[in-house]
Design an enzyme around this catalytic site. Structure first.
Site, mmCIF file in Angstrom:
data_model
loop_
_atom_site.group_PDB
_atom_site.id
_atom_site.type_symbol
_atom_site.label_atom_id
_atom_site.label_comp_id
_atom_site.label_asym_id
_atom_site.label_seq_id
_atom_site.Cartn_x
_atom_site.Cartn_y
_atom_site.Cartn_z
ATOM 1 N N LYS A 2 -12.660 -34.657 12.368
ATOM 2 C CA LYS A 2 -12.733 -35.492 11.114
ATOM 3 C C LYS A 2 -13.768 -34.828 10.064
ATOM 4 C CE LYS A 2 -12.983 -39.912 9.088
ATOM 5 N NZ LYS A 2 -13.002 -41.396 9.309
ATOM 6 N N GLU A 24 -20.944 -30.308 18.865
ATOM 7 C CA GLU A 24 -20.005 -29.819 20.039
ATOM 8 C C GLU A 24 -18.627 -29.212 19.559
ATOM 9 O OE1 GLU A 24 -21.187 -32.988 19.483
ATOM 10 O OE2 GLU A 24 -21.962 -34.009 21.192
ATOM 11 N N GLY A 80 -11.942 -42.406 13.483
ATOM 12 C CA GLY A 80 -11.783 -41.393 14.504
ATOM 13 C C GLY A 80 -10.989 -41.785 15.803
ATOM 14 N N ARG A 81 -11.499 -43.009 16.051
ATOM 15 C CA ARG A 81 -10.719 -43.598 17.345
ATOM 16 C C ARG A 81 -9.580 -44.278 16.955
ATOM 17 N NH1 ARG A 81 -15.539 -45.729 15.579
ATOM 18 N NH2 ARG A 81 -15.641 -47.854 15.111
ATOM 19 N N GLU A 83 -16.859 -48.466 20.800
ATOM 20 C CA GLU A 83 -17.586 -47.862 19.507
ATOM 21 C C GLU A 83 -17.256 -48.716 18.423
ATOM 22 O OE1 GLU A 83 -18.150 -43.206 18.803
ATOM 23 O OE2 GLU A 83 -16.194 -43.885 17.605
ATOM 24 N N HIS A 139 -8.954 -49.455 46.649
ATOM 25 C CA HIS A 139 -9.708 -48.638 47.799
ATOM 26 C C HIS A 139 -11.144 -48.189 47.348
ATOM 27 C CE1 HIS A 139 -6.033 -48.874 50.297
ATOM 28 N NE2 HIS A 139 -5.549 -48.582 49.246
ATOM 29 N N LYS A 178 -27.747 -37.890 18.040
ATOM 30 C CA LYS A 178 -27.314 -36.528 17.547
ATOM 31 C C LYS A 178 -28.603 -35.884 16.636
ATOM 32 C CE LYS A 178 -22.454 -37.840 16.162
ATOM 33 N NZ LYS A 178 -21.953 -37.985 14.914
HETATM 34 O O1 F6P Z 1 -20.037 -39.638 17.508
HETATM 35 C C1 F6P Z 1 -19.073 -40.489 17.261
HETATM 36 C C2 F6P Z 1 -17.818 -39.780 16.459
HETATM 37 O O2 F6P Z 1 -18.439 -39.753 15.263
HETATM 38 C C3 F6P Z 1 -16.506 -40.522 16.847
HETATM 39 O O3 F6P Z 1 -16.606 -41.745 15.943
HETATM 40 C C4 F6P Z 1 -15.614 -39.517 16.419
HETATM 41 O O4 F6P Z 1 -14.294 -40.036 16.935
HETATM 42 C C5 F6P Z 1 -16.174 -38.213 17.335
HETATM 43 O O5 F6P Z 1 -17.698 -38.477 16.752
HETATM 44 C C6 F6P Z 1 -15.659 -37.081 16.674
HETATM 45 O O6 F6P Z 1 -15.997 -36.771 15.272
HETATM 46 P P1 F6P Z 1 -15.173 -35.920 14.495
HETATM 47 O O7 F6P Z 1 -13.672 -35.829 14.342
HETATM 48 O O8 F6P Z 1 -15.693 -35.690 12.930
HETATM 49 O O9 F6P Z 1 -15.627 -34.324 14.969
#
Ligand code: F6P
Length: 549
Positions: A211, A217, A272-273, A358, A389, A513
């Site tokens: 987003k 990452e 995002g979620r 979240e 199990h 972060k």
């Molecule tokens: O670290 C949390 C977050 O901001 C989430 O809410 C989001 O889904 C994820 O990181 C990834 O964010 P992006 O789509 O901006 O890479």
């Protein structure tokens, strides 16, 4: 009284009435509730879309449900819901509208943000996605060397990974089996390594999903993916045919080196979620095809409409939200298990963890004050029968109250062989048996009646009264998946509204972060990082020593 003029939740008469009711009810026995009301097994059920929802095995009476609905009315859940659907900026800490429901709105719907109808833009992107997905699926879109794309790797994290990765697993039976679709999220290089080690770069398309397009990452993995691709294809111009972006941030996409003509857009009013039914679902759309993707959106819409219009007595997301409040706030339950009896739903609970935790893992209310009540639960679970199990022992005989959702289907997926289809009844026999055992248990007298020696009677007694919701549908289709996800989205909404928290921000992930960025030079260069605590300092020193630095 709150700054926003609202009475503190735990001081409202509706809250107090629920607390009193809880005290008066004392130890609720499901055996007694069922004995007193022979119609409970069918009466305490609702339907929405293709979902049959049984809530009879909950520690509630008609009076409990009435009082819970009164709490929802007092906290104006319906008012906030309507404001969300209207596109008002109910995400106050980020000053944003919350309009994932617009992502599945009908083409002719009108939903305005800042005076502009957003629905045409939603459908324009969906149409572009459909065109692109169609070209990849047909082989018309080829890689840099002219080879057909056979592998799709989605690179993203959190909401830009969990949704499409979950839905791809759920709908595997609907996917093009000639395509390999993988999801890379972890900044641990092993993730990208394992995802690409057996792939031919000439046949591989990377979908960079972010987003913000600033997530460390994803940007790191995307950069490594580009290096891997160029090592194979040797030419910078290859990027155009092998990289597309899903983002709200065209500037950063261009800066990374992806042509914005190959970018599929979404908007800041999509959390995002809450985003896998936006452009973030492109990998899924390529896998299942645009028609199936649209069927999934239709499923979402069925539950959206239900949530928006159904009366409180029959509103399923409202009911599920209220039951969670009942256990979390009036029974001290700390967690909530989601236990799907479908192998295809193996990532469903992991997806719900982000959606729920979240959204509602907050201790500060919309008014900026600390809440004085429990908010979101720990969400966990894995598919049955595996969990039976492993950890069901604790649910049956442990000391914690763990409300659980059981999700199952009448039909096995169509492509299974007859022999494997025949296993479905055994799977579902377990499904029904578990909720029965959890609810009604086995009394000491019943155990004795089986001739069990007296010293073993307490060990073999099941107290029962472990509450569950059963969600049953005929078949796991794209539409049913959409319905399930929308159901949980709105359940989470209801709870956030009652607890008076902003379910749509996520400030709690920021500190880690920032600190990671600060600590990294200490690991790589042994840099002196100001403000590092004694424990972390020693850990960093040990890490460097172990790495021979
Ligand atoms: O670290 C949390 C977050 O901001 C989430 O809410 C989001 O889904 C994820 O990181 C990834 O964010 P992006 O789509 O901006 O890479």
């Amino acid at each position: 009284m709150n700054a926003d003029g609202r009475t503190r939740l735990n001081q409202t008469p509706e809250w107090t009435a629920l607390a009193k009711h809880r005290e008066e009810l004392g130890e609720v026995r499901l055996r007694e509730l069922f004995a007193a009301d022979p119609g409970r097994g069918t009466g305490y059920t609702l339907r929405v879309g293709d979902l049959y929802v049984d809530y009879s095995k909950h520690l509630v009476t008609d009076e409990t449900l009435r009082l819970l609905r009164e709490l929802a009315a007092a906290t104006d859940v319906a008012g906030l819901r309507d404001a969300m659907f209207r596109g008002e900026k109910i995400n106050t800490t980020e000053d944003r509208a919350v309009l994932h429901t617009a992502l599945r709105a009908a083409r002719d719907a009108v939903i305005e943000v800042d005076g502009e109808n957003v629905v045409p833009a939603v459908h324009a992107v969906l149409d572009r996605m459909a065109d692109f997905a169609g070209r990849v699926r047909s082989g018309e879109w080829t890689g840099h060397t002219g080879k057909r794309i056979r592998n799709v790797v989605n690179v993203g994290i959190g909401g830009s990974d969990l949704g499409p990765a979950m839905a791809y697993e759920v709908l595997r039976a609907f996917t093009d089996r000639d395509l390999t679709v993988r999801f890379v999220s972890n900044v641990d290089g092993a993730d990208l390594h394992e995802a690409t080690r057996d792939l031919d770069p000439a046949e591989t398309l990377f979908i960079i999903a972010s987003k913000t397009f600033t997530t460390i990452e994803t940007v790191t993995n995307a950069t490594s993916a580009r290096t891997w691709l160029l090592k194979g294809l040797g030419d910078d111009t290859a990027v155009a045919k092998h990289f597309v972006a899903l983002s709200t941030n065209a500037e950063k996409v261009a800066e990374f080196g992806i042509d914005t003509a190959n970018m599929f857009e979404f908007w800041d009013w999509v959390g995002g979620r809450y985003s896998y039914d936006s452009a973030i679902g492109l990998s899924l759309m390529i896998a299942i095809g645009p028609d199936r993707f649209r069927e999934m959106l239709d499923g979402f819409r069925v539950v959206d409409e239900h949530f928006r219009t159904a009366p409180a007595e029959s509103n399923v997301p409202l009911l599920l939200g209220l039951l969670g409040v009942w256990y979390g706030n009036f029974h001290d339950a700390q967690s909530h298990a989601v236990l799907p009896y479908s192998h295809y739903l193996s990532k469903f609970t992991a997806y719900l963890q982000q959606l729920d935790m979240e959204s509602n893992g907050k201790y500060v209310g919309r008014d900026g004050r600390e809440v004085e009540w429990q908010t979101g639960p720990v969400v966990w679970g894995t598919p049955g029968t595996n969990g039976q199990h492993a950890y069901y022992q604790l649910i049956h005989q442990g000391t914690k109250l763990i409300p659980a959702d059981f999700i199952g289907f009448a039909e096995p997926v169509a492509e299974l062989s007859d022999e494997l289809k025949a296993q479905h009844d055994l799977l579902m026999a377990n499904f029904f048996a578990q909720t029965q055992a959890l609810a009604f248990g086995k009394t000491p007298d019943e155990v004795r009646g089986e001739g069990v020696p007296e010293e073993l009677v307490p060990h073999k007694t099941f107290m029962g009264d472990h509450p569950t919701t059963t969600i049953l549908a005929r078949e796991l289709t794209p539409s049913v998946l959409g319905q399930l996800v929308a159901l949980y989205e709105h359940k989470v909404f209801v709870q956030g509204a009652i607890w008076n928290i902003d379910s749509f921000d996520q400030w709690g992930v920021e500190l880690g972060k920032v600190l990671a960025k600060r600590v990294e030079p200490a690991l790589t260069e042994g840099a002196e990082v100001p403000g590092l605590d004694a424990s972390t300092k020693a850990l960093v020193a040990t890490y460097r020593e172990l790495r021979g630095r």
